[in-house]
Design a protein around this motif. Sequence first.
Motif, PDB file in Angstrom:
ATOM      1  N   TRP A   1      10.660   6.901  -9.114  1.00  0.00           N
ATOM      2  CA  TRP A   1       9.549   5.998  -8.836  1.00  0.00           C
ATOM      3  C   TRP A   1       9.986   4.541  -8.731  1.00  0.00           C
ATOM      4  O   TRP A   1       9.254   3.712  -8.257  1.00  0.00           O
ATOM      5  CB  TRP A   1       8.485   6.143  -9.914  1.00  0.00           C
ATOM      6  N   SER A   2      11.189   4.241  -9.199  1.00  0.00           N
ATOM      7  CA  SER A   2      11.608   2.839  -9.081  1.00  0.00           C
ATOM      8  C   SER A   2      12.799   2.698  -8.136  1.00  0.00           C
ATOM      9  O   SER A   2      12.607   2.636  -6.925  1.00  0.00           O
ATOM     10  CB  SER A   2      11.873   2.224 -10.453  1.00  0.00           C
ATOM     11  N   ASP A   3      14.013   2.691  -8.680  1.00  0.00           N
ATOM     12  CA  ASP A   3      15.177   2.409  -7.834  1.00  0.00           C
ATOM     13  C   ASP A   3      15.292   3.356  -6.645  1.00  0.00           C
ATOM     14  O   ASP A   3      15.706   2.963  -5.560  1.00  0.00           O
ATOM     15  CB  ASP A   3      16.468   2.514  -8.658  1.00  0.00           C
ATOM     16  N   ASN A   4      14.949   4.611  -6.864  1.00  0.00           N
ATOM     17  CA  ASN A   4      15.257   5.618  -5.843  1.00  0.00           C
ATOM     18  C   ASN A   4      14.042   6.079  -5.059  1.00  0.00           C
ATOM     19  O   ASN A   4      14.016   7.173  -4.517  1.00  0.00           O
ATOM     20  CB  ASN A   4      15.930   6.813  -6.503  1.00  0.00           C
ATOM     21  N   ILE A   5      13.027   5.232  -4.992  1.00  0.00           N
ATOM     22  CA  ILE A   5      11.790   5.653  -4.335  1.00  0.00           C
ATOM     23  C   ILE A   5      12.010   5.912  -2.842  1.00  0.00           C
ATOM     24  O   ILE A   5      11.307   6.712  -2.225  1.00  0.00           O
ATOM     25  CB  ILE A   5      10.679   4.596  -4.559  1.00  0.00           C
ATOM     26  N   PHE A   6      13.013   5.268  -2.289  1.00  0.00           N
ATOM     27  CA  PHE A   6      13.291   5.477  -0.861  1.00  0.00           C
ATOM     28  C   PHE A   6      13.655   6.940  -0.604  1.00  0.00           C
ATOM     29  O   PHE A   6      13.341   7.481   0.457  1.00  0.00           O
ATOM     30  CB  PHE A   6      14.428   4.547  -0.415  1.00  0.00           C
TER      31      PHE A   6
ATOM     32  N   SER B   1       9.064  -0.235  -4.823  1.00  0.00           N
ATOM     33  CA  SER B   1       9.492   0.352  -6.081  1.00  0.00           C
ATOM     34  C   SER B   1       8.566  -0.038  -7.224  1.00  0.00           C
ATOM     35  O   SER B   1       7.971  -1.114  -7.210  1.00  0.00           O
ATOM     36  CB  SER B   1      10.900  -0.121  -6.436  1.00  0.00           C
ATOM     37  N   TYR B   2       8.499   0.865  -8.229  1.00  0.00           N
ATOM     38  CA  TYR B   2       7.783   0.533  -9.454  1.00  0.00           C
ATOM     39  C   TYR B   2       8.568  -0.524 -10.202  1.00  0.00           C
ATOM     40  O   TYR B   2       9.785  -0.476 -10.272  1.00  0.00           O
ATOM     41  CB  TYR B   2       7.658   1.789 -10.318  1.00  0.00           C
TER      42      TYR B   2
ATOM     43  N   LEU C   1       0.832  -1.199   0.000  1.00  0.00           N
ATOM     44  CA  LEU C   1       0.000   0.000   0.000  1.00  0.00           C
ATOM     45  C   LEU C   1       0.868   1.252   0.000  1.00  0.00           C
ATOM     46  O   LEU C   1       0.659   2.177  -0.780  1.00  0.00           O
ATOM     47  CB  LEU C   1      -0.935  -0.003   1.222  1.00  0.00           C
ATOM     48  N   LEU C   2       1.865   1.235   0.873  1.00  0.00           N
ATOM     49  CA  LEU C   2       2.797   2.371   0.895  1.00  0.00           C
ATOM     50  C   LEU C   2       3.441   2.532  -0.479  1.00  0.00           C
ATOM     51  O   LEU C   2       3.586   3.650  -0.988  1.00  0.00           O
ATOM     52  CB  LEU C   2       3.879   2.129   1.954  1.00  0.00           C
ATOM     53  N   GLY C   3       3.779   1.400  -1.080  1.00  0.00           N
ATOM     54  CA  GLY C   3       4.415   1.436  -2.397  1.00  0.00           C
ATOM     55  C   GLY C   3       3.520   2.103  -3.428  1.00  0.00           C
ATOM     56  O   GLY C   3       3.967   2.955  -4.176  1.00  0.00           O
ATOM     57  N   LEU C   4       2.229   1.748  -3.425  1.00  0.00           N
ATOM     58  CA  LEU C   4       1.312   2.358  -4.402  1.00  0.00           C
ATOM     59  C   LEU C   4       1.267   3.869  -4.206  1.00  0.00           C
ATOM     60  O   LEU C   4       1.363   4.635  -5.162  1.00  0.00           O
ATOM     61  CB  LEU C   4      -0.091   1.773  -4.225  1.00  0.00           C
ATOM     62  N   VAL C   5       1.110   4.278  -2.955  1.00  0.00           N
ATOM     63  CA  VAL C   5       1.027   5.712  -2.670  1.00  0.00           C
ATOM     64  C   VAL C   5       2.311   6.410  -3.115  1.00  0.00           C
ATOM     65  O   VAL C   5       2.280   7.432  -3.809  1.00  0.00           O
ATOM     66  CB  VAL C   5       0.788   5.949  -1.159  1.00  0.00           C
TER      67      VAL C   5
END
Lengths: 615, 443
Positions: B269-274, B349-350, B31-35
Motif C-alpha cells: 500500500w505504500s512503497d510498492n503500490i505501483f 502511495s500511503y 483519486l487513483l491513489g485512494l482507490v
Amino acid sequence: MTTAGVREVAPPAAPQAISEQHLGPSAATQRRELWRFWSLVLLFGLLTASVVFALVLHQALRLGGVRATAQPHQADSARGTIVDRNGAVLVADQYFYEVSVDPGQLNQDEDRQTVATALEQLAGLPASQTIDLLRSYAERRYLRLARAIPLEQGERILAEQQRLTEEQGVHPLTAVTLTLAPQRYYPEQSLAAHLLGIVAMLDGATWLRGVYGVEGYYDSFLRERDGVRLTRQTTQPFTQLPTQVRRFLPSLAGRDLVLTIDRGVQWIVEEELQQALEIYGAQTGSILVMEPQSGAVLAMASAPTYDPGAFAEADPALLINPAISAQYEPGSVFKIITAAAALDSGVVTATQILTDSGSIAVGQRVILNSDRAGYGPVTMAEALARSLNVITAQWALLLGEQQFYQYIERFGFGKVTEVDLAGEIYGLVKQPGMLNWSLSDLGTNSFGQGLAVTPIQMANATAAIANGGRLMRPYVVAERALDGQVQVTEPTVLGTAVSAETARQMTDILVEVVEQGNQAARVPGYRVAGKSGTAQIPTQEGYTEDETIVTFVGYAPADAPRFVVLVKLERPDPAISRWAGRTAAPTFSRVASRLLRYYGVPPDATRLGQQPTGQ
Amino acid sequence: MGVNAKTGERPQAAQGHYDWGLLTVVTLLLLLGLVMVFSASYPRGLEGFDNPYYFVARQFIWLLVGAGGLVVAARIPYLLWNRWSVPLMGGTLLALLAVILIGDERLGSSRTYYQGSIQPSEAAKISVILYVSAWLNSKGARIRHARAGLLPFGVLMGVVSVLIVLQPEITVAVLIVVTSAIMLFVAGADLKQLAVIGAVATATFLLVVQYTGYAAERISHYLTWMGDPVASEEWQVSQGVQALMRGGLFGRGLGNGLAQQTGYLPLSWSDNIFGVIGEELGLLGTLCVLLLFLLLAYRGLRIALRAPDNFGMLLATGITASLLLQALLNMAVIVAVSPPTGMTLPFVSYGGSSLVASLVGIGILLNISRFGVNRTLQTGEQTGRKAHERDDLGRGDRRPRLSGTGRRQTAHSFQSTIERFPWETAKAEQRRRAAAKSAQKRK
C-alpha cells in the motif's frame, strides 16, 4: 529599454544602466536556460523510457511469466471442534498469534534493537535472542520469531503498531507481522487421544493436517478452505474459551463433529485400562466399547497414551492407534466365530455332544488342547468354556474350508471394518488357494492362530452376534455439523454374519461360557456373554511360552446387549498370570459393571421381573 | 502612483489563474491513489487492525490535511518562501539533528516508541528546494564562480546529506542532492563545476553504500539478478515484477490482485503500490499513471518557464524535478530497473508526511503559476523581457527594498512581485492604504 529577464545582476544603479550593461549576457542566459531545460527533458525522458521499456517487457511480453507465481506463506486455517455425544468438547481451536518479521526491513542494528526491545516488553520474547535471529537471517524475507504467543500479548503488539503508525507513519515495529495461529486445544488432555488423532505439520507441508484418528479421517471436512486467513474479530468469542467450557459451541470453521464417544464411558475405560496394566504388569493394552445395535463406538482407549497437545514430545510409535492399526493373533476368542459358523451352518447343534480325544490331526499338523489334556464328550458350551482347541478344530473340519472362510469373511475379518478413523488396517487371513495356505491352517485358524485381526474387527464380529447376527459398520462420528446443518450418521448394516437364531443360541452359549469358564468375567446381577483368549505371540523361533496377548470380548446384559467390550492386554507379567481368564476377564468384569451402573441398567432380576413377557 | 500601474499590469503579467491543468492531474493521481491504497491495504487492515478501511481512512484524512496545505501554499505568495527559506532550512537542519540525537538516546529505551516524531526528511525535501532556490537566486550569475557556487553548494549538500544519511535515508539524500544539482544546472552553473559535483557526489555515494551493509547488498543483488528479476533473492523485487506480470495488458481488475495478500508484495500500500496498480490495472494502468506524472512534469516545467522571476523559476523546477524523480525512481524499483530505494510514489502511495509535503509543493507550484507570464520556449527571450520591462518601467523610481548586496541583485524581479502583495512590508501597508483612499475617491 529592455532587460533580459530574471537573473541579471543588479548593482545599486539606475535601472536603465543595469539593462544596458547586462543586455548581452542576459540574452545569452536566456538561450542557455532553454537549452538547459531541454537537457532536463532529455534526462527525464531517458528515465521514463527505461521504465516504459521495462513495463512493456514485463506486462506485455511477460518474459518468464511462466514462473510468475508466488508461494505465499501458507496460513493456518480454522478447524472444526470435536465434541462427544453429549456435547462435551474434546478438541477445539485455541488461538494464538504467530510473530514473524521481514528481517530485510530491519537492516539497521538500531532498528533491530528497537524491535527486539519492544517485543520483549510487549510479548516477553528475549531481546538478545531476537537480535541474534534478525542478524543471522538478515537476508531472509520471512522469519518466525515466535510460533504462538497468547492473544492478549499479540493484541498489545498490534495496538502498539497501530499507535506508532498513527503517530510516526513508518516505524521498525511495523516490520513485525502477527498472524492468527490456531492450535488444537484438548480440554480433556490425553482422553481418547488415539481416537482423536493429532494435527501436525507434515514434512514439507506448509499447513497443518489432521493425522490419525478422527482428525485424520475427517481432515478435509474439519479444515476450512486452505489459505483463507483468519481475521481478528472472528476469534473474539474464543479468547476465553478453554477450560470452563463444556458445552458445544459451533466453531469458527463452522464444521464440527459430534462423536459417538461418551466422555464418561471413555473415562471409565481409560481408568480401568490403566489399572489393569498396573495390576497385571502388562505393557500395553486396549479397550473398545461398542453399541452392538448400531456399531457406534462408545469408547476406544489404548495405553500407553500420549498428550495430543504435546505429541511432538511423545514416541512416534505411540501415536498409532493399536485398536485399529495393530494386528495380532487373537487366540481363543476367535473360537466364538468358529462356533457361531458351525452352529449357523448346521453342521453341529448347540446341544450336540462331540468327543475330545485330546488331539486331532488337521492336515500336517496335530492339534492339542492348551493343557494337553482330553476332556471326552462335551457340548458346545462346555467346549468353549474349557476352550478346547481339539473341538474347535473339529467344528472347522465339519464346516470345511470353504464355509469356514466364508464365515470368517462374513464376520468382517481380513478386511477393514470401515470405521471412520484414519489408519485402519486389514488384518491377515490366509485363504485357501493362497500360496502359503495349507489345510493345517484350517485347524489353527479355528482357534485363532495363524491369522491376524485387529481389536476392532474382533469387537465388531462379536457385536454382530450381540446384534442378532447383523454385522454393522463401526463408526465414531454421530453427527457432522456444517454451517448450521447437521448430518446424522445412519447405522450401516454391512451384512448378515449369522442368523438371528444362531446369534441367540451363541449368546446363551457365551453366557454359559462366562458362568462355567470365565467366571472372573461375571458381573453380579447380570447375565454376561463373553469369551477369553490367551494367544501366544508368534516370533521367529515359534510361539513364546511366557509372553501372551490376552483378550476378553463380551457383552452385557446378555438378553438385550447395551455394549460390547473388548479388553486386550499385551504381555501381562507371567509372575502374576499369563492367562486371559485371570487378567482380561476380571478387567472386563470391572468395566462392564461400571458401565452398567453408568447407564443405569437395572439388574436382570429387577429388569426381567418387570417385563415377564420379555426374553 | 502604483495603483494604476499595478492594475494595468495584473491582467497581463499575472493572469491570476491557477494552473488548473496541474491541479487536474494531481487530483486524478490522488483519486487513483485512494482507490489503490484501499485495494492494496484492505487485507492488511483487516488482518492487523480489524478494519479493511484502516489505511484508506487514514490516507483520506492525510489527503484532507494535504489539501489544506495545498490551499494555504497556493495562497501564500511564493516570494515569501524566499524570506522564510533561511529559517526553514535552519529549522530542518535542527530537526534532522534532533532526530539523530534523540535516536541515540532511544537505543534500548522503551519510551522511544511513545514519543511520536514526524519524518523530518520529508520536510527536508521541500525546505532544501526552497533554500537552494533562494540561494541560487541570490547568487545570480555569480554561481559560475567556484567560490560563490561550487564550494557553498558542496558544503550545503554535504551537511544536509550527512544528516539525512544518518537518519538513515540514503535515497532521500540522493534525491535531494540530485534535485539540487538539477536546480544548479538550470540556474546556469558551469558544466565543469557540475561535473566536479557529480564526481564528488558519486564517490561519496559509493563510499556510503560500501559502508552501509544493506545498501551494498541491495545493489549487489540488483546487479546479480538484473536480467532475471523474478528469480531475485530480493523478495520485494521478485514480487513486484511478478505482480506486474500477473497484471498483463489490462490487469486482473480492481481488488483482484494477489500482491496485497500477506506473503506476497510487502508494503503493497505504500512503497510498492505501483506493483498493485500493475497487477490490477495492467499495462494500461501503469502507462496511465506514468502519463499523469509526465503531464504533471510538463505543467510544472511550463510553470517554471513562465515564472516571472528567477526564484520562481528555480523553485518550480526544483519541486517538479523532485516529484518526477521520486515517481520515476519508485516505478523503476518496481519494474526492477533500479535497486529498491524505499521511495514512495507521490500522491498515490500511503503515507501522511509524504503526501502532505507533495501537496504543499503543488500548492507552491500553483501559486507560482498565478504569476506566470506568457513566456514560452519559442519566444522566451522576447516575452521574458517584456514582463520585466514593464516592471522596470513601472517601478523604476522606487528604491530597492531589500537590503544587503546579496539580495539586492534580485530586487527588480522581486519588487515586481512584492508589489502584488501589499501586505508584504510596512511600505506596502502604506500603499494599501493609499490604494484604499484612491478607491474611495473613485467611488
